[in-house]
Design a protein around this motif. Sequence first.
Motif, mmCIF file in Angstrom:
data_model
loop_
_atom_site.group_PDB
_atom_site.id
_atom_site.type_symbol
_atom_site.label_atom_id
_atom_site.label_comp_id
_atom_site.label_asym_id
_atom_site.label_seq_id
_atom_site.Cartn_x
_atom_site.Cartn_y
_atom_site.Cartn_z
ATOM 1 N N LEU A 4 77.758 53.921 -21.557
ATOM 2 C CA LEU A 4 76.860 55.042 -21.297
ATOM 3 C C LEU A 4 77.663 56.331 -21.223
ATOM 4 O O LEU A 4 78.687 56.386 -20.530
ATOM 5 C CB LEU A 4 76.114 54.830 -19.981
ATOM 6 C CG LEU A 4 75.291 53.552 -19.864
ATOM 7 C CD1 LEU A 4 74.802 53.364 -18.436
ATOM 8 C CD2 LEU A 4 74.112 53.578 -20.826
ATOM 9 N N VAL A 5 77.198 57.353 -21.913
ATOM 10 C CA VAL A 5 77.866 58.648 -21.899
ATOM 11 C C VAL A 5 76.837 59.736 -21.636
ATOM 12 O O VAL A 5 75.884 59.907 -22.403
ATOM 13 C CB VAL A 5 78.580 58.932 -23.236
ATOM 14 C CG1 VAL A 5 79.245 60.311 -23.190
ATOM 15 C CG2 VAL A 5 79.619 57.852 -23.528
ATOM 16 N N GLU A 6 77.037 60.454 -20.538
ATOM 17 C CA GLU A 6 76.148 61.548 -20.175
ATOM 18 C C GLU A 6 76.639 62.859 -20.788
ATOM 19 O O GLU A 6 77.840 63.050 -20.996
ATOM 20 C CB GLU A 6 76.081 61.725 -18.653
ATOM 21 C CG GLU A 6 75.653 60.514 -17.877
ATOM 22 C CD GLU A 6 76.815 59.677 -17.382
ATOM 23 O OE1 GLU A 6 76.646 58.922 -16.412
ATOM 24 O OE2 GLU A 6 77.906 59.775 -17.983
ATOM 25 N N SER A 7 75.695 63.757 -21.033
ATOM 26 C CA SER A 7 76.028 65.092 -21.524
ATOM 27 C C SER A 7 74.928 66.062 -21.112
ATOM 28 O O SER A 7 73.852 65.644 -20.673
ATOM 29 C CB SER A 7 76.167 65.095 -23.054
ATOM 30 O OG SER A 7 74.955 64.724 -23.671
ATOM 31 N N GLN A 39 74.969 62.495 -7.134
ATOM 32 C CA GLN A 39 75.796 62.426 -5.932
ATOM 33 C C GLN A 39 76.423 63.782 -5.691
ATOM 34 O O GLN A 39 77.187 64.289 -6.521
ATOM 35 C CB GLN A 39 76.883 61.361 -6.085
ATOM 36 C CG GLN A 39 77.693 61.121 -4.834
ATOM 37 C CD GLN A 39 78.575 59.895 -4.949
ATOM 38 O OE1 GLN A 39 78.882 59.421 -6.045
ATOM 39 N NE2 GLN A 39 78.977 59.350 -3.819
ATOM 40 N N ALA A 40 76.077 64.379 -4.559
ATOM 41 C CA ALA A 40 76.679 65.631 -4.139
ATOM 42 C C ALA A 40 77.920 65.324 -3.312
ATOM 43 O O ALA A 40 78.032 64.232 -2.748
ATOM 44 C CB ALA A 40 75.670 66.447 -3.326
ATOM 45 N N PRO A 41 78.849 66.264 -3.214
ATOM 46 C CA PRO A 41 80.078 66.008 -2.444
ATOM 47 C C PRO A 41 79.777 65.577 -1.017
ATOM 48 O O PRO A 41 78.972 66.210 -0.325
ATOM 49 C CB PRO A 41 80.785 67.366 -2.477
ATOM 50 C CG PRO A 41 80.316 68.004 -3.726
ATOM 51 C CD PRO A 41 78.886 67.568 -3.873
ATOM 52 N N GLY A 42 80.392 64.488 -0.604
ATOM 53 C CA GLY A 42 80.223 63.996 0.755
ATOM 54 C C GLY A 42 78.927 63.271 1.017
ATOM 55 O O GLY A 42 78.636 62.902 2.164
ATOM 56 N N LYS A 43 78.141 63.055 -0.037
ATOM 57 C CA LYS A 43 76.849 62.389 0.146
ATOM 58 C C LYS A 43 76.785 61.112 -0.684
ATOM 59 O O LYS A 43 77.628 60.866 -1.542
ATOM 60 C CB LYS A 43 75.719 63.344 -0.228
ATOM 61 C CG LYS A 43 75.634 64.569 0.683
ATOM 62 C CD LYS A 43 74.355 65.326 0.482
ATOM 63 C CE LYS A 43 74.240 66.468 1.479
ATOM 64 N NZ LYS A 43 72.964 67.210 1.324
ATOM 65 N N TYR A 93 75.636 64.003 -11.905
ATOM 66 C CA TYR A 93 74.520 63.168 -12.341
ATOM 67 C C TYR A 93 75.035 62.007 -13.180
ATOM 68 O O TYR A 93 75.771 62.217 -14.152
ATOM 69 C CB TYR A 93 73.522 64.005 -13.137
ATOM 70 C CG TYR A 93 72.652 64.876 -12.273
ATOM 71 C CD1 TYR A 93 73.183 65.986 -11.618
ATOM 72 C CD2 TYR A 93 71.302 64.588 -12.090
ATOM 73 C CE1 TYR A 93 72.395 66.777 -10.794
ATOM 74 C CE2 TYR A 93 70.507 65.384 -11.286
ATOM 75 C CZ TYR A 93 71.057 66.479 -10.634
ATOM 76 O OH TYR A 93 70.267 67.252 -9.820
ATOM 77 N N PHE A 94 74.605 60.806 -12.797
ATOM 78 C CA PHE A 94 75.039 59.581 -13.453
ATOM 79 C C PHE A 94 73.876 58.890 -14.156
ATOM 80 O O PHE A 94 72.749 58.884 -13.658
ATOM 81 C CB PHE A 94 75.620 58.596 -12.434
ATOM 82 C CG PHE A 94 76.865 59.059 -11.750
ATOM 83 C CD1 PHE A 94 76.781 59.767 -10.561
ATOM 84 C CD2 PHE A 94 78.118 58.780 -12.289
ATOM 85 C CE1 PHE A 94 77.932 60.199 -9.908
ATOM 86 C CE2 PHE A 94 79.266 59.202 -11.650
ATOM 87 C CZ PHE A 94 79.172 59.907 -10.457
ATOM 88 N N THR A 114 77.878 63.675 -15.335
ATOM 89 C CA THR A 114 77.938 65.043 -15.841
ATOM 90 C C THR A 114 77.549 65.975 -14.694
ATOM 91 O O THR A 114 76.601 65.700 -13.965
ATOM 92 C CB THR A 114 77.020 65.236 -17.062
ATOM 93 O OG1 THR A 114 77.190 66.543 -17.604
ATOM 94 C CG2 THR A 114 75.544 65.016 -16.732
ATOM 95 N N GLN A 115 78.304 67.049 -14.531
ATOM 96 C CA GLN A 115 78.125 67.939 -13.386
ATOM 97 C C GLN A 115 77.022 68.957 -13.640
ATOM 98 O O GLN A 115 76.983 69.608 -14.691
ATOM 99 C CB GLN A 115 79.431 68.678 -13.073
ATOM 100 C CG GLN A 115 79.346 69.663 -11.924
ATOM 101 C CD GLN A 115 79.142 68.983 -10.582
ATOM 102 O OE1 GLN A 115 79.703 67.919 -10.325
ATOM 103 N NE2 GLN A 115 78.323 69.594 -9.722
#
Length: 120
Positions: A4-7, A39-43, A93-94, A114-115
């Motif tokens: 799987l590759v996100e973009s 997933q946000a940082p620390g979450k 985002y995954f 992907t961010q």
Amino acid sequence: QVQLVESGGGLVQAGGSLSLSCAASGSLSRITTMAWYRQAPGKSRDLVASITSGGSTNYADSVQGRFRVSRDNAMTTMSLHMNNVQPEDTALYFCRAERLDELGVHRDYWGKGTQVTVSS
């Protein structure tokens, strides 16, 4: 195996729109569900939206009515159309795929993410 590759991630202003794509390759038969997580940082990593091979969709309450998940019939591409994005949507985002293997065992596959960054 499924790869799987996100973009499509990037920087967007609050209230704007962004679309993400997930390209799947490998053993695509018997994929039952594809989903977006974030997933946000620390979450924790949380479900954003999912879509089954039959086309049924499910959304987190926080994105209901703003995001829309879609896929092609062959389950080779899944998209997430994000409207009216807000700073709290900022996350990595995954893409995830669930597949039944030849023994009937559910296997999970993940992309690297992907961010998405939303500026206020």
